[in-house]
Structure formats: C-alpha cells, structure tokens
Write a protein that holds these residues in place. Structure first.
Motif, mmCIF file in Angstrom:
data_model
loop_
_atom_site.group_PDB
_atom_site.id
_atom_site.type_symbol
_atom_site.label_atom_id
_atom_site.label_comp_id
_atom_site.label_asym_id
_atom_site.label_seq_id
_atom_site.Cartn_x
_atom_site.Cartn_y
_atom_site.Cartn_z
ATOM 1 N N ALA B 63 -23.746 2.561 5.025
ATOM 2 C CA ALA B 63 -24.273 1.219 5.282
ATOM 3 C C ALA B 63 -23.754 0.220 4.247
ATOM 4 O O ALA B 63 -23.390 -0.913 4.579
ATOM 5 N N PHE B 64 -23.691 0.636 2.987
ATOM 6 C CA PHE B 64 -23.169 -0.252 1.944
ATOM 7 C C PHE B 64 -21.725 -0.637 2.241
ATOM 8 O O PHE B 64 -21.361 -1.817 2.204
ATOM 9 N N PHE B 65 -20.889 0.370 2.522
ATOM 10 C CA PHE B 65 -19.472 0.087 2.766
ATOM 11 C C PHE B 65 -19.279 -0.755 4.043
ATOM 12 O O PHE B 65 -18.404 -1.615 4.100
ATOM 13 N N ARG B 67 -21.265 -3.036 5.042
ATOM 14 C CA ARG B 67 -21.620 -4.412 4.690
ATOM 15 C C ARG B 67 -20.589 -5.054 3.769
ATOM 16 O O ARG B 67 -20.298 -6.243 3.877
ATOM 17 N N LEU B 68 -20.049 -4.258 2.853
ATOM 18 C CA LEU B 68 -19.050 -4.796 1.915
ATOM 19 C C LEU B 68 -17.756 -5.128 2.643
ATOM 20 O O LEU B 68 -17.079 -6.107 2.311
ATOM 21 N N VAL B 69 -17.411 -4.293 3.629
ATOM 22 C CA VAL B 69 -16.161 -4.484 4.380
ATOM 23 C C VAL B 69 -16.494 -4.445 5.873
ATOM 24 O O VAL B 69 -16.343 -3.414 6.531
ATOM 25 N N ILE B 94 -9.080 -0.838 3.608
ATOM 26 C CA ILE B 94 -9.763 -1.387 2.419
ATOM 27 C C ILE B 94 -10.759 -0.378 1.856
ATOM 28 O O ILE B 94 -10.811 -0.145 0.649
#
Lengths: 140, 140, 140
Positions: B63-65, B67-69, B94
């Motif tokens: 989920a973090f990745f 949102r970041l990308v 990326i």
C-alpha cells in the motif's frame, strides 16, 4: 581475485550506462562462474540496474526522483540544514540513500547474467561535472 | 561455485516468499560458511527482505509503494513519458529502483543467517502474470 | 571465510556509525583483496553508506525519511493495518525496504575501499533501545 577501479566522468544529473565497461572487465577476468560486485565510492552518486531499451524510462526515473527529493531551495525542503555545497547536494545524499551504493551481478559462462532488458548505470545526483570511481570486484 | 536460476510465477503485484527455495539451494550447495547472492533478471520486479510473521506487514508495504508511486493514469504521474506498456509499467521500474535488484545473505553452519523474523521476497510490480528469473549464487 | 556477528546497541531512531568495527574485522581477517558483506538480521533497522563528515547530513537524512514515512498515528498513514507494535513499527519496515538489508564493500590492500567521505551506518528505525545484529562476512 580480479579488481579494478572504473572512472566515470559525469556532466550533470542522470543515468550513465557502465554495462559495457563492467562486461569487458568480467570477460578479461576470465572466470566461468562467479559474482561481480560494483561499489560506488561516493555519497552523492549511486548505482542502479535499469531498463536499457527505451531511454524514456531513464527520463521518467530521473523525473520521479527530482519530484520526490526536490532541490534544497524548493519550499518543501525548507527543513534541510546541510546547505553549504549548494541546493543539489543534500538531495544527492538522499537519492543515494534511496538507491544503491553496491550491487552484485552473478557471472555464468564467463559473462554477466543480466536479463535481456537490464543495464548497469551510475546515477549521478550532482549538477556539476564529477569524476566518479566505481570499484569492480570479481568473487568466485 | 554453485549457481542456479529460480523461476517464480507471479499473479499480479505483491510479495512472493522465496525463502524456502533459497534455503533449499543453500543446503544442497553444502557449504559451511559462505554468501548467498540473489539477483533478479528484470527491471519491473525486485527483491526484498521483510517480516515473515504478520501478513499485514506485506499488505501495508504494498500500500505504501502504491501511494508513493501511483499508476501512470493517476493525475500525479502526468509527467511520465514511457506509457506504451500500460499504467503499471513505468511505476514498476520506479519501485524496482527504490528496492533491490541484488541481495546477499551470509551462510553460517550451512544455513542462511536470516534473523528470526526475516523472509526473502520477490516483489512483483506488474499486474499481469509473469515468469520471473532469480539467479541464486553461492560464494565462499 | 572469516565471519562474525557485530552487536550494535541502539537508543532510538538514527544512524549509528559502524565503520570502525567493520574496518577492524577486515584488518583481522588479513586478506589483501576481497569483499566485505554486511547483513542486518532485522526488518526494522537497515544499512546505509553515507557521508561521515558533516553530521547535518545524517540529521537531514533522518528528517527526510521521517517525512516520507510518518508514524502510523499521522493522518497520512491512516491506511496502515499493522499497528500492534506501536506507531513507529510499520514505518520502520517501510524505511528498511527503502534502504538496504545487505551491502558489499570491496577490500583492497587489506582495507575497506570506502571513499574519503563514506562511512558505514546501521539505520535504526525504532524509538526504543534495541540490540541489533549485523553479520560481517569476508569473501575472496
């Protein structure tokens, strides 16, 4: 075991392809099976395995990192303390931390076992020209 | 030195546990002390050491990745140029750059010296099923 | 080949310099040419090569990561599921994924081939004191 220092002259931020230089060193080392480790001797440049086909991939990668870590004179980076060496310096350290200082690629049948679309790149994070050193080391 | 190519079949984005396969290869290599290096032969999948206990950790990481990308069709990614292979493609490159193409784990007493809560994962960044190759290499 | 486990006692988030300990182990290993691999046996602490000169670089690095991955009780992290071990736990796993679990540094003339401004750091991502294990392994 075989070891050398590869010197890469950079002319501003971006990805510099060092796949051929690394491959030539491995061929010269003349080992059938082994491991090549690349290590960058700097904290404002790093290493990356990336796609070697469409150059747009490199453009987009650089654009992503420039947005994630803007120059120190961008208002979003107002919290930075280390500013003596220019607005591209502290972001360069951060981008180095987010990518790699060392990378290892197995050697099989005397050649780097890179995938078809993989290249090895030096990722320069500073604006001015630099002379970068990358240690190449072959282990069994 | 011992070397093999591990094939991992993926079914969409996420973390795929390859700890058992890597451990089995190390046992078969039959070295008391050494170093296992894993290398992914792709630029839209990567490697990660992560917690092997609570599966929520993997959910949150993904989920973090994400949102970041975000995917290329997200307005925040409007600057991306490389779009031919779908909205999950450039973000995959990326995310690979932000994690690892190679990872090395020491071998002691014939086994991987992973911590109690560590597992080795292939991190798939593409939506469609893929056949991924991970080179496993044992150095002294 | 030579191998040891270095124990690092941490007292909260931040970068802990382990360059001297790694260098001493390499000297004791008494190999002219080789490769040192460091491997952290945890998923809430990681490894980093960073500048060893101005301590502001470390402060800024920590500040960047704290902003990129805020504690779980920050509204921006409301999507996190893994919360049992406190607001610093899941962000610690994410920061570990964004940095390195393993790092390899070539050895030349019996010493680590670090650049002039490079140091090797354990990056602690948890708030409470921890006893961290870093495996050091020398390959040919």
């Amino acid at each position: 075991m075989p070891q050398t220092i590869l010197v890469v002259s950079t002319r501003g931020q971006g990805l510099y392809d060092i796949t051929d230089e690394a491959g030539a060193f491995v061929r010269k080392a003349n080992v059938a099976t082994g491991l090549l480790t690349a290590f960058v001797r700097h904290t404002s440049a790093s290493l990356l395995i990336q796609e070697n086909a469409d150059p747009d991939v490199r453009t987009d990668l650089e654009a992503f990192f420039a947005r994630l870590v803007p120059p120190a004179d961008d208002p979003r980076m107002g919290y930075l303390v280390h500013r003596l060496e220019g607005p591209d310096d502290m972001p360069a350290h951060i981008k180095s931390a987010l990518t790699q200082a060392s990378l290892s690629i197995p050697i099989g049948e005397g050649a780097l076992m890179l995938g078809t679309w993989q290249g090895l790149y030096l990722f320069e994070h500073r604006d001015r020209p630099h002379r970068r050193e990358v240690v190449l080391h072959v282990s069994p």
